[in-house]
Design an enzyme around this catalytic site. Structure first.
Site, short mmCIF file in Angstrom:
data_model
loop_
_atom_site.label_atom_id
_atom_site.label_comp_id
_atom_site.label_asym_id
_atom_site.label_seq_id
_atom_site.Cartn_x
_atom_site.Cartn_y
_atom_site.Cartn_z
CE LYS A 57 48.83 39.68 1.87
NZ LYS A 57 49.61 40.75 1.22
NE ARG A 78 49.44 53.70 -9.63
CZ ARG A 78 48.67 53.24 -8.64
NH1 ARG A 78 49.20 52.49 -7.71
NH2 ARG A 78 47.40 53.54 -8.57
CD GLU A 80 52.93 53.47 -6.64
OE1 GLU A 80 52.58 52.29 -6.61
OE2 GLU A 80 52.16 54.41 -6.31
#
Length: 640
Positions: A289, A406, A378
């Site tokens: 990243k 969610r 979640e």
């Protein structure tokens, strides 16, 4: 900010669609990748936006559009902030300076924006399920288009990704899943899956053997049919025997990798090989990243996104604003939960992959055994919190409003029905700004206040947030939701000591004449500004900070009804089913009540922009409040 023209490299300048990319020789793809990375760095250094994730998939993006016939072949990005290079290569380079700006390009793939954006995505882990749906639709239509999903930035840690993998392996449709393995979401990835992937990428024995087999048998395309079968059987035997790839094979996928995701020629060759292999396939690409920008490689969480201009060489912020600013609401939460944990050893914190965004890091640093980042999961985070609460722990679940959506079933089934005292600390409530409709936290008031055994509250300022948290920490009857917005708080001076708050009680902030404004949450600060301006014009409005959407302060509402002729409610959530609806539902049961006007986010999708721009658009800023008050007054005079 005014547009500063950025000149793309000579190859990138001539690419207006993937068809232009395909005109280049294979040897030129390295140069194109370098130019694309430089262009993203140049753009974000001036105009801001998500950063590290897109830099990490530059070579992958170039290879994908070079090999596949997009948009006929379907390419899905998961999570969406990996897709900057994709947008630039698919005809949006000249508009890219408007990325995440009001009226400009979305920061995520968006079906209405481009035919190359096959599926809109802001939340993670949706690409495999959506891609499988597209693959099955292709099979039903008997077409030959390819479906490729890029799943990365921590998205594989979510249950939805595994649900999609499991079903895809069973249905055996032709689909390629690329696992962009960069060991990061926004914060470092956590969990057993991450350790499993690290084992794969660091296994010298496996990687050496895999490379030798690949070299011995040659590329799949050039091998004969018999040799391809031998290669497939040998590869399956190897991966099953020494573990790497075995998890994905058990789910019905052919596993390939790990490969260097930053070698564009390697990516191109593997994609060309895999394009002709039928069935579910997973290509494991290892990336970094922030690749190509040293500061972003060193501090990947910090450089996930940037909102201020910075020097593209050093990474230092340009013309930093040194004026002291109020704390962010999330930081007020982060400090308060540590203070509460100092006094109560039963307090624990939970967050689904957002320790930085939700400011749970202070608790994780001070009490590492009492604070948990569970990854992009979640649903699990809420049931995990419920389990902690069931055993006597005071669970503070720090979660974005849009992510709590969610886990709605877990809120009802695992928390509310069992009357477990989980405290939901709901960050990014209201219109969040540049992330747009996938991240606006405007539905939580509506979807929480209809759940039994649930308190729904929102603070006017920092002091109220701290006191709500303190009161919730000592409340054991059932669940409590505390919602607060993205961004800066008021900057007020508040007492160091916590104070208990009476549940379901608001307060009168201002006396008025004919019209009373009942505010829920931080929008009460806009009401204060509007009321000051109206007062200078001779218009006196009453203002009441209600604090609770459930339970309502019905005594205060009754008092308002006896004193005023009209009520205006205001909230930073949807008008349908929210705080204003709660007030009108209460009044509907009263034999005599006064007219009520609800101010909230209208029943439509609100796009991206700054929070101030969006508040102005939906008429919830001080100007909109003043206009609504005058509109009500004019209607009253006409009806008099």
């Amino acid at each position: 900010m005014e547009f500063e023209e950025i000149t793309p490299g000579p190859l990138l300048a001539d690419i207006h669609s993937p068809d232009d990319l395909k005109k280049l020789d294979e040897e030129q793809l390295v140069e194109v990748s370098d130019e694309l990375r430089d262009y993203i760095i140049d753009m974000v250094s001036i105009h801001g936006g998500h950063f590290g994730a897109s830099l990490g998939v530059v070579e992958m993006t170039v290879a994908l559009h070079y090999v596949y016939d997009t948009p006929e072949d379907l390419l899905l990005w998961d999570v969406g902030h990996q897709a900057y290079g994709h947008k630039i290569l698919t005809g949006r380079r000249e508009q890219f300076h408007t990325n995440r700006e009001y009226g400009g390009l979305s920061g995520f793939p968006k079906r209405s924006e481009s035919k190359y954006d096959t599926f809109g995505v802001g939340h993670s882990s949706t690409s495999i399920s959506a891609g499988l749906g597209m693959a099955v639709a292709r099979d039903l239509d008997e077409s030959d288009k390819k479906v490729v999903t890029v799943t990365g930035d921590g998205a594989m840690t979510a249950g939805l990704a595994f649900e999609g993998l499991n079903n895809a392996g069973f249905l055996d449709s032709d689909i390629l899943v690329i696992l962009n393995d960069n060991n990061m979401s926004i914060d470092p990835n956590v969990g057993a899956l991450n350790e499993y992937l690290v084992d794969i990428t660091t296994s010298k024995t496996y990687n050496k053997l895999r490379d030798e087999i690949y070299d011995m048998l040659g590329h799949f395309k050039s091998a004969g049919k018999k040799m391809r079968k031998v290669a497939s059987r040998l590869e399956k035997a190897v991966t099953t025997a020494i573990t790497p790839g075995g998890l994905f094979q058990a789910l019905g996928f052919k596993y390939y990798g790990p490969v260097d995701g930053h070698n564009v020629d390697t990516m191109r060759r593997h994609l060309e090989d895999l394009k002709d292999i039928p069935g579910p396939k997973l290509l494991h690409a290892v990336t970094v990243k922030g690749k190509g920008f040293a500061p972003a490689e060193r501090e990947q969480t910090k450089w996930h996104a940037q909102s201020s201009p910075f020097d593209k060489i050093t990474g230092k912020q340009l013309d930093p604003d040194t004026e002291p600013k109020p704390p962010k609401y999330q930081h007020v939460f982060g400090e308060a939960v540590v203070e509460l944990a100092d006094e109560n050893e039963d307090i624990v914190g939970i967050t689904p992959a957002m320790p930085s965004g939700s400011s749970l890091w202070p608790l994780m640093n001070k009490y590492p055994d009492r604070a948990f980042d569970v990854g992009i999961a979640e649903q699990h985070s809420i049931t995990f919190a419920a389990g902690l609460a069931a055993e006597g722990k005071k669970a503070f679940a720090a979660i974005y409003s849009t992510f709590l959506q969610r886990a709605y079933d877990q809120v009802i089934h695992d928390v509310a029905i069992q009357k477990l005292p989980v405290v939901f600390c709901i960050d990014r409530a209201g219109l969040v700004g540049a992330d747009g409709p996938t991240h606006h936290g405007i539905y939580d008031i509506s979807y929480l206040r209809n759940v039994p055994n649930m308190i729904v509250s929102s603070p006017l300022n920092e002091e109220e947030l701290r006191n709500m948290m303190f009161t919730a920490s000592n409340f054991d009857d059932y669940a409590w939701a505390i919602r607060y917005p993205r961004g800066r708080a008021t900057g007020m001076d508040y007492p160091e000591e916590f104070s208990s708050m009476e549940i379901g009680k608001g307060q009168r902030l201002r006396e008025g004449d004919d019209i009373a404004i009942l505010s829920f949450g931080p929008f009460g600060n806009y009401v204060m500004d509007a009321a000051d301006d109206l007062s200078e014009e001779g218009i006196k409005v009453g203002h009441f900070d209600m604090r609770f959407a459930k339970p309502l302060d019905t005594d205060l509402i009754d008092e308002v009804c006896h004193t005023y002729e009209h009520i205006i409610t205001i909230e930073d959530g949807t008008k349908l089913g929210g705080f204003g609806s709660a007030v009108t539902e209460y009044l509907a049961d009263k034999p005599h009540h006064i007219p009520t006007t609800i101010m909230g986010v209208p029943d439509r999708i609100v796009e991206h922009g700054t929070q101030e721009e969006l508040h102005d658009e939906v008429g919830l800023d001080p100007k909109g409040i003043k206009e609504k008050v005058k509109e009500v007054m004019q209607a009253q005079s006409l009806n008099a």
